[in-house]
Structure formats: structure tokens, C-alpha cells
Design a protein around this motif. Structure first.
Motif, PDB file in Angstrom:
ATOM      1  N   VAL A  25       0.877  -1.164   0.000  1.00 52.41           N
ATOM      2  CA  VAL A  25       0.000   0.000   0.000  1.00 52.41           C
ATOM      3  C   VAL A  25       0.920   1.220   0.000  1.00 52.41           C
ATOM      4  O   VAL A  25       1.909   1.256   0.731  1.00 52.41           O
ATOM      5  CB  VAL A  25      -0.910   0.039   1.241  1.00 52.41           C
ATOM      6  N   TYR A  26       0.615   2.201  -0.844  1.00 54.40           N
ATOM      7  CA  TYR A  26       1.498   3.363  -0.948  1.00 54.40           C
ATOM      8  C   TYR A  26       0.700   4.661  -0.878  1.00 54.40           C
ATOM      9  O   TYR A  26      -0.508   4.694  -1.119  1.00 54.40           O
ATOM     10  CB  TYR A  26       2.303   3.321  -2.253  1.00 54.40           C
ATOM     11  N   LEU A  27       1.409   5.732  -0.568  1.00 58.82           N
ATOM     12  CA  LEU A  27       0.887   7.087  -0.669  1.00 58.82           C
ATOM     13  C   LEU A  27       1.687   7.787  -1.763  1.00 58.82           C
ATOM     14  O   LEU A  27       2.922   7.784  -1.726  1.00 58.82           O
ATOM     15  CB  LEU A  27       1.037   7.841   0.655  1.00 58.82           C
TER      16      LEU A  27
ATOM     17  N   PHE B  74       6.632   9.557  -3.316  1.00 55.90           N
ATOM     18  CA  PHE B  74       5.788   8.513  -2.739  1.00 55.90           C
ATOM     19  C   PHE B  74       6.488   7.888  -1.548  1.00 55.90           C
ATOM     20  O   PHE B  74       7.699   8.018  -1.361  1.00 55.90           O
ATOM     21  CB  PHE B  74       5.462   7.431  -3.779  1.00 55.90           C
ATOM     22  N   SER B  75       5.713   7.169  -0.742  1.00 60.35           N
ATOM     23  CA  SER B  75       6.249   6.350   0.343  1.00 60.35           C
ATOM     24  C   SER B  75       5.377   5.119   0.491  1.00 60.35           C
ATOM     25  O   SER B  75       4.162   5.178   0.289  1.00 60.35           O
ATOM     26  CB  SER B  75       6.273   7.119   1.667  1.00 60.35           C
ATOM     27  N   TRP B  76       6.015   4.011   0.832  1.00 61.85           N
ATOM     28  CA  TRP B  76       5.245   2.827   1.189  1.00 61.85           C
ATOM     29  C   TRP B  76       4.541   3.085   2.517  1.00 61.85           C
ATOM     30  O   TRP B  76       5.067   3.795   3.383  1.00 61.85           O
ATOM     31  CB  TRP B  76       6.137   1.598   1.321  1.00 61.85           C
ATOM     32  N   LEU B  77       3.381   2.498   2.650  1.00 58.48           N
ATOM     33  CA  LEU B  77       2.601   2.634   3.874  1.00 58.48           C
ATOM     34  C   LEU B  77       2.530   1.311   4.626  1.00 58.48           C
ATOM     35  O   LEU B  77       2.587   1.272   5.857  1.00 58.48           O
ATOM     36  CB  LEU B  77       1.188   3.131   3.541  1.00 58.48           C
ATOM     37  N   GLY B  78       2.399   0.211   3.888  1.00 60.07           N
ATOM     38  CA  GLY B  78       2.323  -1.100   4.524  1.00 60.07           C
ATOM     39  C   GLY B  78       2.431  -2.191   3.480  1.00 60.07           C
ATOM     40  O   GLY B  78       2.443  -1.929   2.272  1.00 60.07           O
ATOM     41  N   ALA B  79       2.515  -3.444   3.944  1.00 63.47           N
ATOM     42  CA  ALA B  79       2.609  -4.588   3.041  1.00 63.47           C
ATOM     43  C   ALA B  79       1.868  -5.771   3.638  1.00 63.47           C
ATOM     44  O   ALA B  79       1.877  -5.979   4.859  1.00 63.47           O
ATOM     45  CB  ALA B  79       4.077  -4.949   2.790  1.00 63.47           C
ATOM     46  N   GLY B  80       1.225  -6.556   2.763  1.00 63.66           N
ATOM     47  CA  GLY B  80       0.488  -7.721   3.243  1.00 63.66           C
ATOM     48  C   GLY B  80      -0.369  -8.320   2.156  1.00 63.66           C
ATOM     49  O   GLY B  80      -0.216  -7.992   0.964  1.00 63.66           O
ATOM     50  N   PRO B  81      -1.316  -9.200   2.502  1.00 66.79           N
ATOM     51  CA  PRO B  81      -2.193  -9.849   1.527  1.00 66.79           C
ATOM     52  C   PRO B  81      -3.062  -8.839   0.784  1.00 66.79           C
ATOM     53  O   PRO B  81      -3.334  -7.740   1.271  1.00 66.79           O
ATOM     54  CB  PRO B  81      -3.048 -10.780   2.391  1.00 66.79           C
TER      55      PRO B  81
END
Length: 294
Positions: free
Chosen positions: A96-98, A128-135
Motif C-alpha cells: 500500500v502506498y501514498l 511517494f512512500s510505502w505505507l504497509g505490506a500484506g495480503p
């Protein structure tokens, strides 16, 4: 008669933007390079197909369509698209990114972890920056959470992105400020999905990669390609699918959305060629075909 090529769109490599062509050929794009091609006389724009398959009827498609697909091929493409939210069981992890495109224009989105930052380059994200990672489903729930709780959109119109590229804040720190603020608010939300791992805010700036430093304001954009028309100019910037070309003569900078190039047969343009395609002048409602820009 010059050999005709079919453009497969703009791609972003580690070395910068490249134009991809059917058959695997690629043309590297560098700042200052002259980009010149013509649309085959008497040609029509045909559907590019979907999911690696040619359109079975080679349907004619409108010149202003950025998708270059007929209705049936567009339906097939959407049926296998994460972006269209038609896949729910993809097992691979997602980021998930912003993404920030200009003042007041930050969006949330998702992209497959294995793609890295390619999606951000393709969208023209300046920072941009990553916000999180997962399924996948956890990533989707996080998108919804940000839209509902923080009113963060998941789409920014391309026209809005183009309008501000030449007037962005001068420093990378200023360009990252909105992403940093929104990241802090997002990770503090109480309804964060448990299976999505929060990632630290580490803004990545693409202003240099896109050539946006001291970018001259664009005077207009190509609205469509037409048979017999010509694109000609010196490349001064590229972002997402867009080429910013300094038109030959005193025409100023014009934006060419490379998605409009797909589906046409294109041929080399000779020296001294001028841009002869429909142009929408920024600030004016009507497009006009011009032999010269201004």
C-alpha cells in the motif's frame, strides 16, 4: 515506403523512460532527444487486444481513447485486473502506498510487492512512500480505511497532474511534506488490518527521474493522433505516460500522452517536420488542428 511500427506505450526502466514497440523493440528516451514520428497516411487506429491476445476482429477504436481497446477487449482486460478490483484471490503480497503529484494531490494505492516502484513511475508520482505490506484483501481494506477516515482518494485525474508539474515546490523536503503528514495519520488509525505490516515513512522523490527541475510550463496537449499527422519535438521531461516535448520553432512545450499512440501504425518523420496534430491549448475549451502551434 517507410516501415511502420506499432507502439506498445511508454515503459520505465532503471535507466529512464523507453518507448516499447510490438515485437519487443525499445527506444531509449533521453533529455534533449528529438522525438519525431508520423501517423501512416490513410491509417486507422485498431484495438490493441487484451491480456496478451490480439483483438479477434481488429476493431477500429476512437482516437481519443487512452485504452485503445474495443468494448469486448476492455471487458476482458478488466476481468483480470487488480486495479479494477476484479481479483480477490491473488496470493502474492501487495504494497500500500501514498503518492503525491502536487500540492493537495495525494492518493492511496496498491501494487504487487514484486513490481517495486514501477507502478509509481507509470502513474507519474512525483513523491511517494510505502505505507504497509500484506495480503491483497488487507491492502484493499487499508485503501478503503484511508478513503473513509481521512478522505484520501484512490485516483488523481491525469489533467490535474499535468497542470502542476512545472510549478512544484523546489525542494524534495517540501514535496515530501504532505506524504509524511498523511503517513503519520494513516498508521495511527485504530482500524488498521492486522495482517498488513506498517512500513516506515521513507519518501522517494522522482522529480529528477522525470526531468521536472526548471520545467517550462506546457502550452497545450495533444488530444488525439490522426492519419497523416506528425509529432515532432525535443524531449524535455517525461512523467507517467506523458512526454513533454519542446515543439520545433517557437511552439512551446506540448504534452503527448503516449497511450494515444497505441493502436496506430507509426512511421519515421523526416527532418524539419512540425507537429501537426489536434492540440488543446491549456486554458481554452476547444481543440484545433494546427499546422504550427502558435
Amino acid at each position: 515506403m517507410a516501415q511502420a511500427w506499432r507502439c506498445a506505450g511508454l515503459r520505465w526502466s532503471a535507466d529512464g523512460p523507453v518507448l516499447a514497440w510490438d515485437g519487443g523493440r525499445r527506444s531509449a528516451l533521453t533529455w534533449g532527444k528529438r522525438v519525431a514520428f508520423g501517423v501512416a497516411e490513410g491509417g486507422v487506429r485498431r484495438c490493441v487486444g487484451a491480456r496478451g491476445h490480439a483483438c479477434p476482429v481488429r476493431a477500429v477504436v476512437p482516437g481519443r481513447s487512452t485504452g485503445a481497446r474495443c468494448e469486448e477487449c476492455a471487458r476482458l482486460d478488466r476481468a483480470h485486473s487488480v486495479a479494477a478490483d476484479t481479483i480477490a484471490d491473488d496470493p502474492q503480497p501487495y504494497h500500500v502506498y501514498l503518492a503525491w503529484f502536487g500540492p493537495g494531490m495525494t492518493k492511496v494505492g496498491i501494487t504487487a510487492l514484486e513490481r517495486g516502484s514501477a507502478r509509481l513511475l507509470e502513474q507519474g508520482a512525483v513523491c511517494f512512500s510505502w505505507l504497509g505490506a500484506g495480503p491483497l484483501m488487507a491492502a484493499r481494506r487499508t485503501e478503503e480505511l484511508l478513503r473513509a477516515a481521512l478522505r484520501v482518494p484512490d485516483r488523481i485525474p491525469y489533467g490535474d497532474k499535468r497542470a502542476v508539474r512545472s510549478a512544484l515546490p523546489a525542494s524534495a523536503g517540501e514535496r515530501a511534506a504532505e506524504v509524511e503528514d498523511l503517513h503519520a495519520r494513516a498508521v495511527a488509525l485504530p482500524a488498521w488490518p492486522e495482517s498488513l505490516t506498517r512500513e516506515p515513512c521513507q519518501p522517494v522523490d522522482h522529480a529528477g527521474a522525470f526531468g521536472l527541475t526548471d520545467l517550462q510550463p506546457a502550452v497545450g496537449e495533444v488530444t488525439e493522433l490522426v492519419a497523416g499527422g506528425v509529432v515532432s519535438g525535443r524531449l524535455v521531461a517525461a512523467a507517467g505516460p506523458d512526454l513533454h516535448l519542446a515543439a520545433d520553432g517557437d511552439g512551446g512545450v506540448v504534452v503527448v500522452d503516449t497511450r494515444l499512440m497505441t493502436g496506430w501504425e507509426l512511421v519515421p518523420a523526416g527532418g524539419g517536420s512540425e507537429l501537426t496534430l489536434p492540440i488543446r491549448e491549456f486554458g481554452k475549451e476547444q481543440a484545433a488542428v494546427q499546422d504550427e502551434l502558435f
